[in-house]
Design a protein around this motif. Structure first.
Motif, PDB file in Angstrom:
ATOM      1  N   ASN A  10      -9.237 -18.335  -2.794  1.00  0.00           N
ATOM      2  CA  ASN A  10      -9.960 -19.256  -3.675  1.00  0.00           C
ATOM      3  C   ASN A  10      -9.360 -20.654  -3.590  1.00  0.00           C
ATOM      4  O   ASN A  10      -8.146 -20.793  -3.517  1.00  0.00           O
ATOM      5  CB  ASN A  10      -9.855 -18.810  -5.138  1.00  0.00           C
ATOM      6  CG  ASN A  10     -10.893 -17.770  -5.474  1.00  0.00           C
ATOM      7  OD1 ASN A  10     -11.774 -17.481  -4.661  1.00  0.00           O
ATOM      8  ND2 ASN A  10     -10.771 -17.193  -6.654  1.00  0.00           N
ATOM      9  N   LEU A  11     -10.220 -21.661  -3.630  1.00  0.00           N
ATOM     10  CA  LEU A  11      -9.727 -23.037  -3.722  1.00  0.00           C
ATOM     11  C   LEU A  11      -9.485 -23.350  -5.191  1.00  0.00           C
ATOM     12  O   LEU A  11     -10.335 -23.056  -6.039  1.00  0.00           O
ATOM     13  CB  LEU A  11     -10.761 -24.004  -3.144  1.00  0.00           C
ATOM     14  CG  LEU A  11     -10.946 -23.952  -1.614  1.00  0.00           C
ATOM     15  CD1 LEU A  11     -12.225 -24.659  -1.219  1.00  0.00           C
ATOM     16  CD2 LEU A  11      -9.751 -24.581  -0.905  1.00  0.00           C
ATOM     17  N   ARG A  12      -8.340 -23.947  -5.494  1.00  0.00           N
ATOM     18  CA  ARG A  12      -8.015 -24.239  -6.898  1.00  0.00           C
ATOM     19  C   ARG A  12      -7.449 -25.659  -6.988  1.00  0.00           C
ATOM     20  O   ARG A  12      -6.492 -25.997  -6.302  1.00  0.00           O
ATOM     21  CB  ARG A  12      -6.990 -23.219  -7.401  1.00  0.00           C
ATOM     22  CG  ARG A  12      -6.428 -23.496  -8.772  1.00  0.00           C
ATOM     23  CD  ARG A  12      -7.319 -22.931  -9.844  1.00  0.00           C
ATOM     24  NE  ARG A  12      -6.880 -23.361 -11.165  1.00  0.00           N
ATOM     25  CZ  ARG A  12      -6.318 -22.563 -12.063  1.00  0.00           C
ATOM     26  NH1 ARG A  12      -6.148 -21.290 -11.810  1.00  0.00           N
ATOM     27  NH2 ARG A  12      -5.960 -23.039 -13.245  1.00  0.00           N
ATOM     28  N   LYS A  13      -8.070 -26.472  -7.833  1.00  0.00           N
ATOM     29  CA  LYS A  13      -7.613 -27.861  -7.983  1.00  0.00           C
ATOM     30  C   LYS A  13      -6.557 -27.950  -9.074  1.00  0.00           C
ATOM     31  O   LYS A  13      -6.718 -27.373 -10.151  1.00  0.00           O
ATOM     32  CB  LYS A  13      -8.809 -28.748  -8.333  1.00  0.00           C
ATOM     33  CG  LYS A  13      -8.467 -30.216  -8.519  1.00  0.00           C
ATOM     34  CD  LYS A  13      -9.745 -30.973  -8.837  1.00  0.00           C
ATOM     35  CE  LYS A  13      -9.460 -32.342  -9.397  1.00  0.00           C
ATOM     36  NZ  LYS A  13     -10.686 -33.052  -9.785  1.00  0.00           N
ATOM     37  N   VAL A  14      -5.480 -28.697  -8.802  1.00  0.00           N
ATOM     38  CA  VAL A  14      -4.440 -28.929  -9.802  1.00  0.00           C
ATOM     39  C   VAL A  14      -4.126 -30.422  -9.837  1.00  0.00           C
ATOM     40  O   VAL A  14      -4.368 -31.138  -8.863  1.00  0.00           O
ATOM     41  CB  VAL A  14      -3.153 -28.129  -9.483  1.00  0.00           C
ATOM     42  CG1 VAL A  14      -3.403 -26.636  -9.600  1.00  0.00           C
ATOM     43  CG2 VAL A  14      -2.612 -28.484  -8.102  1.00  0.00           C
TER      44      VAL A  14
ATOM     45  N   PRO B 235     -15.392 -33.669  -3.415  1.00  0.00           N
ATOM     46  CA  PRO B 235     -14.435 -32.752  -4.042  1.00  0.00           C
ATOM     47  C   PRO B 235     -14.151 -31.535  -3.160  1.00  0.00           C
ATOM     48  O   PRO B 235     -14.968 -30.610  -3.096  1.00  0.00           O
ATOM     49  CB  PRO B 235     -15.176 -32.345  -5.327  1.00  0.00           C
ATOM     50  CG  PRO B 235     -16.637 -32.442  -4.966  1.00  0.00           C
ATOM     51  CD  PRO B 235     -16.779 -33.479  -3.886  1.00  0.00           C
ATOM     52  N   LEU B 236     -13.010 -31.520  -2.521  1.00  0.00           N
ATOM     53  CA  LEU B 236     -12.724 -30.419  -1.588  1.00  0.00           C
ATOM     54  C   LEU B 236     -12.598 -29.078  -2.304  1.00  0.00           C
ATOM     55  O   LEU B 236     -12.799 -28.027  -1.691  1.00  0.00           O
ATOM     56  CB  LEU B 236     -11.446 -30.713  -0.796  1.00  0.00           C
ATOM     57  CG  LEU B 236     -11.544 -31.794   0.283  1.00  0.00           C
ATOM     58  CD1 LEU B 236     -10.299 -31.802   1.141  1.00  0.00           C
ATOM     59  CD2 LEU B 236     -12.778 -31.614   1.152  1.00  0.00           C
TER      60      LEU B 236
ATOM     61  N   VAL C 167      -4.680 -32.150  -6.265  1.00  0.00           N
ATOM     62  CA  VAL C 167      -4.412 -31.403  -5.032  1.00  0.00           C
ATOM     63  C   VAL C 167      -5.204 -30.108  -5.090  1.00  0.00           C
ATOM     64  O   VAL C 167      -5.375 -29.521  -6.165  1.00  0.00           O
ATOM     65  CB  VAL C 167      -2.899 -31.113  -4.916  1.00  0.00           C
ATOM     66  CG1 VAL C 167      -2.603 -30.132  -3.799  1.00  0.00           C
ATOM     67  CG2 VAL C 167      -2.125 -32.407  -4.696  1.00  0.00           C
ATOM     68  N   VAL C 168      -5.711 -29.689  -3.938  1.00  0.00           N
ATOM     69  CA  VAL C 168      -6.407 -28.419  -3.896  1.00  0.00           C
ATOM     70  C   VAL C 168      -5.489 -27.402  -3.206  1.00  0.00           C
ATOM     71  O   VAL C 168      -4.905 -27.669  -2.155  1.00  0.00           O
ATOM     72  CB  VAL C 168      -7.793 -28.561  -3.199  1.00  0.00           C
ATOM     73  CG1 VAL C 168      -7.662 -28.955  -1.743  1.00  0.00           C
ATOM     74  CG2 VAL C 168      -8.596 -27.292  -3.340  1.00  0.00           C
ATOM     75  N   LEU C 169      -5.329 -26.251  -3.875  1.00  0.00           N
ATOM     76  CA  LEU C 169      -4.458 -25.186  -3.356  1.00  0.00           C
ATOM     77  C   LEU C 169      -5.312 -24.067  -2.778  1.00  0.00           C
ATOM     78  O   LEU C 169      -6.413 -23.794  -3.270  1.00  0.00           O
ATOM     79  CB  LEU C 169      -3.596 -24.604  -4.483  1.00  0.00           C
ATOM     80  CG  LEU C 169      -2.660 -25.561  -5.223  1.00  0.00           C
ATOM     81  CD1 LEU C 169      -1.977 -24.821  -6.364  1.00  0.00           C
ATOM     82  CD2 LEU C 169      -1.629 -26.155  -4.279  1.00  0.00           C
TER      83      LEU C 169
ATOM     84  N   LEU D  51      -3.713 -29.519  -0.103  1.00  0.00           N
ATOM     85  CA  LEU D  51      -4.275 -30.757   0.455  1.00  0.00           C
ATOM     86  C   LEU D  51      -4.731 -31.640  -0.699  1.00  0.00           C
ATOM     87  O   LEU D  51      -5.106 -31.132  -1.767  1.00  0.00           O
ATOM     88  CB  LEU D  51      -5.513 -30.460   1.307  1.00  0.00           C
ATOM     89  CG  LEU D  51      -5.356 -30.222   2.812  1.00  0.00           C
ATOM     90  CD1 LEU D  51      -4.597 -28.937   3.066  1.00  0.00           C
ATOM     91  CD2 LEU D  51      -6.721 -30.169   3.472  1.00  0.00           C
ATOM     92  N   ASP D  52      -4.751 -32.946  -0.455  1.00  0.00           N
ATOM     93  CA  ASP D  52      -5.364 -33.839  -1.440  1.00  0.00           C
ATOM     94  C   ASP D  52      -6.788 -33.351  -1.681  1.00  0.00           C
ATOM     95  O   ASP D  52      -7.499 -33.002  -0.732  1.00  0.00           O
ATOM     96  CB  ASP D  52      -5.374 -35.278  -0.906  1.00  0.00           C
ATOM     97  CG  ASP D  52      -5.601 -36.279  -2.021  1.00  0.00           C
ATOM     98  OD1 ASP D  52      -6.601 -36.134  -2.749  1.00  0.00           O
ATOM     99  OD2 ASP D  52      -4.787 -37.194  -2.173  1.00  0.00           O
ATOM    100  N   SER D  53      -7.208 -33.335  -2.955  1.00  0.00           N
ATOM    101  CA  SER D  53      -8.525 -32.755  -3.258  1.00  0.00           C
ATOM    102  C   SER D  53      -9.667 -33.741  -3.016  1.00  0.00           C
ATOM    103  O   SER D  53     -10.832 -33.338  -3.006  1.00  0.00           O
ATOM    104  CB  SER D  53      -8.571 -32.285  -4.713  1.00  0.00           C
ATOM    105  OG  SER D  53      -8.666 -33.388  -5.561  1.00  0.00           O
TER     106      SER D  53
END
Ligand code: FES
Length: 285
Positions: A196-200, A229-230, A207-209, A219-221
């Protein structure tokens, strides 16, 4: 110059232009769909948007042609004619790269880009007519048409400059985004599900994890292309694809697999410590 900005604002408000722009942008989008062509025209292979670089070539050629037309003599006429031809030829790849970039715009920027393209197409037509007149021996007419083309070219160039430098179209959206150099806790490890992509959020950047087996990628989101929005993107074969225009970045190092992005995505280091995920700016990013 307030009046010039008012003219630009008027153009941006011409909603009827959408009726022309939208189908045309859809056609351009289909034409540039093949990955190689998309990457080539976007500047992905050179790490910089291609269109602003190419614009210098016809503008330079036609500027020198105008100079020779104004202050030159009979001896410089062949050089002026050659520069007119060079500008027309160089306008072709310049227009192709511009159309590629323009197809990714929306709303006001798309309207402005359409008028920018129309102005430059008019300039090309005037220079073509100028060349024909020169070849037929009507040098006075040829010069007048060339100078008219130059004037229209400057107007189109102004709109292009406005799009890039006032509106930030195709400016790297991550240029000023620097994450922390020190490790920062962002999430409990259990909160990041596999696949899963998760933004923090951390220290002014997002950042997207992504957890892939034992490894966590960060990565930078914000997509470097136009800010997509990645975290809403899709992941496949070790890459994340932006939902807006399809730029695809490797999760491992942010490198571009598919444009239109021309700048790689900043990457971060991630580690698990005491059941929590920590992130910091990658020294290589
Ligand atoms: S914003 Fe255009 S590809 Fe991401």
């Amino acid at each position: 110059m307030k009046i010039l900005h008012q003219v630009v604002e008027t153009v941006e408000g011409l909603e009827f232009l959408d009726k022309i722009a939208e189908p045309y942008a859809a056609v351009v989008g289909k034409v540039v769909k093949p990955r190689f062509l998309r990457n080539l025209l976007s500047g992905t292979y050179v790490g910089h948007p291609l269109h602003p670089v190419l614009t210098d070539l016809p503008i330079g050629a036609w500027s020198m042609a105008a100079l020779l037309d104004i202050v030159g003599s009979e001896a410089t006429e062949p050089a002026a004619d050659l520069l007119v031809v060079a500008g027309i030829v160089l306008a072709v790849p310049t227009a192709a790269s511009g159309a590629n970039d323009w197809s990714d715009t929306q709303g006001k920027e798309r309207r402005l880009g359409l008028v920018h393209a129309l102005a430059n197409s008019t300039a090309v037509s005037l220079y073509t007519a100028s060349l024909i007149a020169r070849k037929r021996g009507n040098r006075g007419v040829g010069k007048a048409l060339g100078l008219a083309g130059f004037g229209v070219l400057m107007a189109g160039g102004y709109l292009g400059g406005h799009l890039a430098y006032s509106k930030g179209v195709n400016v790297n959206r991550t240029a000023w985004r620097e994450g922390p150099a020190e490790w920062q806790a962002v999430l409990a490890e259990a909160e990041l599900a596999e696949g899963n992509l998760r933004k923090v959020e951390l220290d002014g950047v997002s950042v997207v994890l992504y957890r892939d087996g034992g490894q966590i990628h960060a990565l930078d989101s914000v997509c470097s292309h136009m800010g997509g929005p990645l975290e809403e993107g899709t992941v496949s074969e070790g890459c994340v694809t932006c939902p807006w225009h399809g730029s695809t970045f490797r999760l491992s190092d942010g490198g571009i697999v598919r444009g239109p992005a021309s700048n790689p995505q900043p990457v971060y280091e991630a580690r698990v410590t005491d059941g929590g995920i920590e992130v910091r700016r990658s020294p290589d990013s």
